[in-house]
Structures are given as structure tokens and as C-alpha cells.
Scaffold this active site. Structure first.
Site, PDB file in Angstrom:
ATOM      1  N   HIS A   1       0.820  -1.212   0.000  1.00  0.00           N
ATOM      2  CA  HIS A   1       0.000   0.000   0.000  1.00  0.00           C
ATOM      3  C   HIS A   1       0.849   1.256   0.000  1.00  0.00           C
ATOM      4  O   HIS A   1       0.402   2.325  -0.419  1.00  0.00           O
ATOM      5  CB  HIS A   1      -0.934   0.015   1.216  1.00  0.00           C
ATOM      6  CG  HIS A   1      -1.921  -1.118   1.232  1.00  0.00           C
ATOM      7  ND1 HIS A   1      -2.817  -1.333   0.227  1.00  0.00           N
ATOM      8  CD2 HIS A   1      -2.121  -2.097   2.144  1.00  0.00           C
ATOM      9  CE1 HIS A   1      -3.554  -2.410   0.510  1.00  0.00           C
ATOM     10  NE2 HIS A   1      -3.144  -2.887   1.664  1.00  0.00           N
TER      11      HIS A   1
ATOM     12  N   HIS B   1       5.784   7.357   5.889  1.00  0.00           N
ATOM     13  CA  HIS B   1       5.504   6.690   4.619  1.00  0.00           C
ATOM     14  C   HIS B   1       5.006   7.729   3.615  1.00  0.00           C
ATOM     15  O   HIS B   1       4.855   8.907   3.960  1.00  0.00           O
ATOM     16  CB  HIS B   1       4.473   5.570   4.821  1.00  0.00           C
ATOM     17  CG  HIS B   1       3.154   6.055   5.333  1.00  0.00           C
ATOM     18  ND1 HIS B   1       2.851   6.128   6.682  1.00  0.00           N
ATOM     19  CD2 HIS B   1       2.066   6.531   4.690  1.00  0.00           C
ATOM     20  CE1 HIS B   1       1.625   6.605   6.834  1.00  0.00           C
ATOM     21  NE2 HIS B   1       1.125   6.862   5.640  1.00  0.00           N
TER      22      HIS B   1
ATOM     23  N   HIS C   1       2.604   8.910  -0.098  1.00  0.00           N
ATOM     24  CA  HIS C   1       1.455   8.752  -0.987  1.00  0.00           C
ATOM     25  C   HIS C   1       1.680   9.580  -2.239  1.00  0.00           C
ATOM     26  O   HIS C   1       2.145  10.723  -2.165  1.00  0.00           O
ATOM     27  CB  HIS C   1       0.162   9.219  -0.303  1.00  0.00           C
ATOM     28  CG  HIS C   1      -0.200   8.424   0.914  1.00  0.00           C
ATOM     29  ND1 HIS C   1      -0.989   7.293   0.868  1.00  0.00           N
ATOM     30  CD2 HIS C   1       0.140   8.584   2.226  1.00  0.00           C
ATOM     31  CE1 HIS C   1      -1.134   6.806   2.086  1.00  0.00           C
ATOM     32  NE2 HIS C   1      -0.460   7.567   2.933  1.00  0.00           N
TER      33      HIS C   1
ATOM     34  N   HIS D   1       3.807  11.182   5.309  1.00  0.00           N
ATOM     35  CA  HIS D   1       3.085  11.149   6.579  1.00  0.00           C
ATOM     36  C   HIS D   1       4.004  10.613   7.666  1.00  0.00           C
ATOM     37  O   HIS D   1       4.489   9.477   7.578  1.00  0.00           O
ATOM     38  CB  HIS D   1       1.844  10.255   6.484  1.00  0.00           C
ATOM     39  CG  HIS D   1       0.759  10.829   5.639  1.00  0.00           C
ATOM     40  ND1 HIS D   1      -0.326  10.076   5.202  1.00  0.00           N
ATOM     41  CD2 HIS D   1       0.571  12.083   5.157  1.00  0.00           C
ATOM     42  CE1 HIS D   1      -1.123  10.856   4.492  1.00  0.00           C
ATOM     43  NE2 HIS D   1      -0.600  12.069   4.446  1.00  0.00           N
TER      44      HIS D   1
ATOM     45  N   THR E   1      -5.865   7.527   6.983  1.00  0.00           N
ATOM     46  CA  THR E   1      -6.324   7.585   5.594  1.00  0.00           C
ATOM     47  C   THR E   1      -6.406   6.207   4.953  1.00  0.00           C
ATOM     48  O   THR E   1      -6.676   6.095   3.759  1.00  0.00           O
ATOM     49  CB  THR E   1      -5.402   8.483   4.742  1.00  0.00           C
ATOM     50  OG1 THR E   1      -4.109   7.884   4.655  1.00  0.00           O
ATOM     51  CG2 THR E   1      -5.301   9.880   5.335  1.00  0.00           C
ATOM     52  N   THR E   2      -6.138   5.169   5.732  1.00  0.00           N
ATOM     53  CA  THR E   2      -6.280   3.796   5.269  1.00  0.00           C
ATOM     54  C   THR E   2      -7.141   3.040   6.276  1.00  0.00           C
ATOM     55  O   THR E   2      -7.249   3.432   7.440  1.00  0.00           O
ATOM     56  CB  THR E   2      -4.911   3.097   5.149  1.00  0.00           C
ATOM     57  OG1 THR E   2      -4.256   3.117   6.423  1.00  0.00           O
ATOM     58  CG2 THR E   2      -4.044   3.792   4.115  1.00  0.00           C
TER      59      THR E   2
END
Length: 244
Positions: A84, A109, A111, A128, A195-196
Site C-alpha cells: 500500500h 511513509h 502517498h 506522513h 487515511t487507510t
């Protein structure tokens, strides 16, 4: 709930409380994409909540936001691909102080493209930095990356990019996350969620006002490893205030 919140922030890393969720596959598109996350399992029900992240940061409320105090040490010791995102695991001992409370840095991590937007502007990459206080309350510091010159910190991290899901690579020497933050620590603040999945709410969001640079080649390298966009669509702000 606090334990579950922290486990989720660690992206299901060895948390027995989330054993069930680990077996529920979710994705960024198709039948298991964001619009269906809340339907995949009751544990993901918060994904249909009223205080979800990401958001478009606009309509700001002026507030007396106290300066952030970053106490980051060298601690990024491992980089991994969980399918992810690409995540850097952080050793204990680094924190940010928000309103007098210490939040320890657990991991950071990325995005692509950005999940949050600022005044309607999307960025090609967003980092993030996930923190937790001693009670398991979460705070995420978000940094926007703007296309331009190459980022020297990402250059060293990307040299170890794990190409396949499940790959884990030791970082030698370890990295200091402070080097990825903008020099100016002015920020926006709002209350949101992960957000996941499981999209747990009650997360303190700190979005740095100033972006840092990343090159097109570095953006493309991340996208090639992921193989797909990994940003959740914007969520409604609803009754929340976005402070600056």
C-alpha cells in the site's frame, strides 16, 4: 480503542488486535477501493465517518497555534513495501511536542499523488510522519513535496527502494526524519482520521505549510515501485475547523 488506533497507525505491524483486519483485503481501486472500504468488514465502519482524512485545507480559522518542537534523532532503520505504501520504520527515542504533549515518531511513509490538498492544490507526493503519545493517541505530520530539484534525503532512501510487496531492507546508516521536513515549521491543524482502513478517527493532523522539493525522476521511481496511485480521495470537511 487506543491500542487499536496505534496498531492501525503502524499499518498492522504485529498487532494481534488487528488479526482479523489483516485478512480483509482492501485496495485503492475496484470493488475493494475507497468507496467500498466501510462495507468490507464492520471493523472498517469508520471509513464512512464524518471526520475523515484527507481533506482540502481551505476556509482557515485564525488561531494561536504554538510552535512545534521536533526532537528527532537518527532512527530510520528499515524501509519496507507493504503493498500500500513504502514505509520507513523508526527506532524509539524521537518525538514531536504538540501542546506540551510528547508524541513519539513510529514510522513515516508516502502517498502519490498527495492525499490532502492545500487551497485546492494537489502535490505529486506527500509524506506522513506517524506519532503516538504514551496513551496511544495519534498525531500525523504531513509534508507536501513539490516537483523541482532532486531531494537529497529521498535520493539516499530511494537507493534502497523495496521493489516488491513484503520486501524489507535495512538502512545503513540510519536516517534522520528531520531532514525531510521544511525548514519553516509553520503549519495547519485539524482533527481527522487514518487515511487507510480502519480509518479510525481522533487523529491530530499537522500539515506543514511549506512544501519541500522532489524531482520528477524520484516521483516516477516511487510510482514504479507502487504500480498504482495510493491516495485516498478527498473527504468532506463537514463541521470541522481547519486552523492556521
Amino acid at each position: 480503542m487506543k491500542k487499536n488506533l496505534l496498531c492501525a497507525a503502524m499499518l498492522f505491524a504485529s498487532c494481534s488486535a488487528f488479526a482479523a483486519e489483516q485478512h480483509v483485503h482492501w485496495d485503492y481501486s475496484g470493488d475493494k477501493g475507497p468507496e467500498n472500504w466501510a462495507k468490507l468488514t464492520p471493523e472498517f465502519g469508520a471509513c464512512a465517518g464524518k471526520n475523515q482524512t484527507p481533506v482540502n485545507l481551505t476556509g482557515f480559522i485564525q488561531a494561536d497555534l504554538k510552535p512545534l518542537k521536533f526532537n528527532y534523532k537518527v532512527g530510520g532503520s528499515q524501509i519496507l513495501n507493504n503493498g500500500h505504501t513504502v514505509q520507513v520504520v523508526y527506532d524509539a527515542g524521537s518525538n514531536v511536542v504538540i501542546d506540551g504533549v510528547e508524541y513519539e515518531l513510529k514510522q513515516f511513509h508516502f502517498h502519490a499523488p498527495s492525499e490532502n490538498e492545500i487551497k485546492g492544490e494537489s502535490y505529486p507526493l506527500e509524506g506522513h510522519f506517524v506519532h503516538a503519545d504514551k496513551n496511544g493517541n495519534l498525531a500525523v505530520v504531513a509534508v507536501m513535496f513539490k516537483e523541482g530539484k532532486a531531494n537529497p534525503v529521498l535520493e539516499t532512501l530511494w537507493a534502497h527502494l523495496p521493489a516488491k510487496e513484503g520486501d524489507k531492507i535495512a538502512l545503513t546508516p540510519a536516517h534522520n526524519a528531520l531532514d525531510l521536513l521544511p525548514k519553516n515549521h509553520a503549519y495547519y491543524r485539524f482533527s481527522g482520521s487514518l487515511t487507510t482502513p480502519p480509518c479510525t478517527e481522533g487523529v491530530r493532523w499537522i500539515v506543514m505549510k511549506k512544501p519541500v522539493f522532489v524531482s520528477k525522476a524520484q516521483i516516477d521511481a516511487f510510482k514504479k515501485v507502487m504500480g498504482h496511485d495510493n491516495n485516498r480521495p478527498l473527504q468532506a470537511v463537514n463541521a470541522r475547523e481547519i486552523l492556521e
